[in-house]
Design an enzyme around this catalytic site. Structure first.
Site: not given
Length: 428
Positions: A162, A164, A194, A226-227, A283, A368
């Site tokens: 990730d 982010h 992500d 998932n994002h 992920h 994740h």
């Protein structure tokens, strides 16, 4: 300074040259990486801790050795500019234009100190034009759409967890490996999703990755997290939410159009990958549909058409599942996840062994899940969770990437300059 790419991590042992200066890592190493205590002999996993002051080392059971990650690492000013001499096609011209603009105009914030929501970089001029980003997305769309839902990737490969919106750490890792000049790097890149939300630079992070994808479509691969779903994006209200960033950077009309364009692209990202027919990369994790008699996961993922229905239980679990965290429940196949017991599932050791038996895989690498040391390894070293952002939500930790070529090599970047010394807890 010319770079010859990532060398074989199992054989190359030399000093690391960083921005023109060489440092012998062995002069500064006094301890082992605590995470290596969780390693078994199922596959040799070694660790490199890449500290901010350019010290690189590896710890193994046999002791501390030094290792050369690249034969040379570029100065930041020379990272972009050695693209192929032959004329570039329009889509690559645009990607190079945006990439060059990032390097020359999206600059580190002077005297940056991490604070929640604080930007690490700032534009010295106007941000990249929204129409240019939309055109870049249009160029990237058919490239991603032509890929299978389950990627098969040969090693060597560098695996990112990730991000982010942490543009700072992304640039630090790819600058270190000379990734902005992929002609000089032998490894492929696989990002586990992500890319946006929870960090200040979601737009710049995913835009840079799309530039790399358009320039190097067979070397750079992006999985869905998932994002990368509208349900998650529109449910968040924090300032670092990706939707809010699009609106604040480009205004209501252009920002909304850009945001919708991104999510349309996210809908067709591949869901999983297998490296060398051994390493299953995803992920989230294993889906509960493995309980069904005769169900085979890899062929099922291959058969999923995109855009998929992310509320489908199997697809939802691929994006959302976590490994079981409680040692006492490690022998189960699946259990409710502490993340959301009503919606999310946690996969246990029995599910992993069943999956390995049916697929021939030996390890799972997934993202994740935040881990303060950048990496979390299951007891038995079969499941690795990698997190590639050292600045997450409201604190500073370590970030990691994984280099794989027969050996899983973990590269740690410490956001505090000192690697967290607490023991990594086994999963089971």
């Amino acid at each position: 300074m010319a770079s010859q790419g990532l060398k074989n991590p199992r054989t190359t042992r030399a000093k690391l040259s960083i921005s023109g200066s060489s440092l012998l890592a062995s002069n500064r190493i006094q301890r082992h990486s605590p995470i290596s205590n969780n390693i078994t002999d199922s596959m040799r996993i070694v660790f490199i801790e890449y500290v901010v002051d350019s010290i690189v080392y590896e710890s193994t059971r046999e002791g501390i050795v030094t290792r050369q990650l690249t034969s040379a690492v570029h100065n930041q000013d020379t990272l972009v500019g050695n693209l192929p001499i032959e004329p570039l096609l329009p889509h690559k011209c645009l990607a190079k234009k945006i990439l060059d603009y990032h390097v020359s105009h999206f600059l580190p914030h002077p005297d940056y100190v991490f604070q929640p929501c604080s930007p690490s970089h700032r534009w010295s001029g106007a941000p990249v034009n929204a129409n240019d980003i939309i055109q870049l997305i249009d160029f990237a769309f058919p490239i991603l759409q032509s890929e299978p839902t389950l990627l098969n990737i040969p090693s060597p490969v560098i695996l990112f967890g990730d991000l982010h919106g942490n543009y700072k750490d992304l640039r630090h890792f790819i600058d270190t490996f000379g990734v902005l000049n992929m002609e000089l790097v032998t490894s492929k890149l696989l990002f586990l999703g992500d890319y946006v939300d929870k960090g200040p630079h979601g737009i710049e992070t995913i835009t840079l990755l799309l530039c790399l994808k358009v320039l190097y479509p067979t070397e750079v691969f992006l999985l869905r997290g998932n994002h990368e779903t509208q349900d998650v994006g529109h449910s968040r209200t924090d300032p670092e939410n990706f939707v809010n960033q699009c609106l604040s950077n480009y205004g209501m009309q252009a920002g909304r159009a850009l945001c919708l364009k991104f999510y349309h692209l996210f809908d067709i990202l591949p869901l999983a990958a297998v490296v060398d027919k051994e390493i299953f990369c995803v992920h989230g994790g294993l889906p509960r549909c493995l309980r069904q008699p005769g169900f085979c996961l890899l062929p099922h993922i291959q058969s999923i058409t995109r855009p998929p229905n992310t509320t489908d239980q199997c697809i939802f679990d691929l994006l959302w599942a976590d490994p079981v965290s409680s040692p006492c429940s490690g022998d189960v196949d699946f259990a409710p996840s502490p993340r959301d017991p009503d919606m999310c599932i946690a996969f246990g050791k029995r599910a992993i062994m069943d999956f390995f038996q049916q697929s021939g895989c030996t390890h799972i690498v997934r993202g994740h899940e935040f881990t303060s040391q950048g990496i979390s390894i299951s007891k038995g070293a079969t499941t690795l969770t990698v997190f590639s952002s050292s600045h997450f939500v409201d604190a500073t930790f370590a970030a990691a990437i994984i280099v794989y070529e027969h050996t899983l090599t973990v590269v740690l970047l410490d956001g505090k300059k000192i690697i967290n010394s607490s023991q990594a807890r086994p999963r089971w």
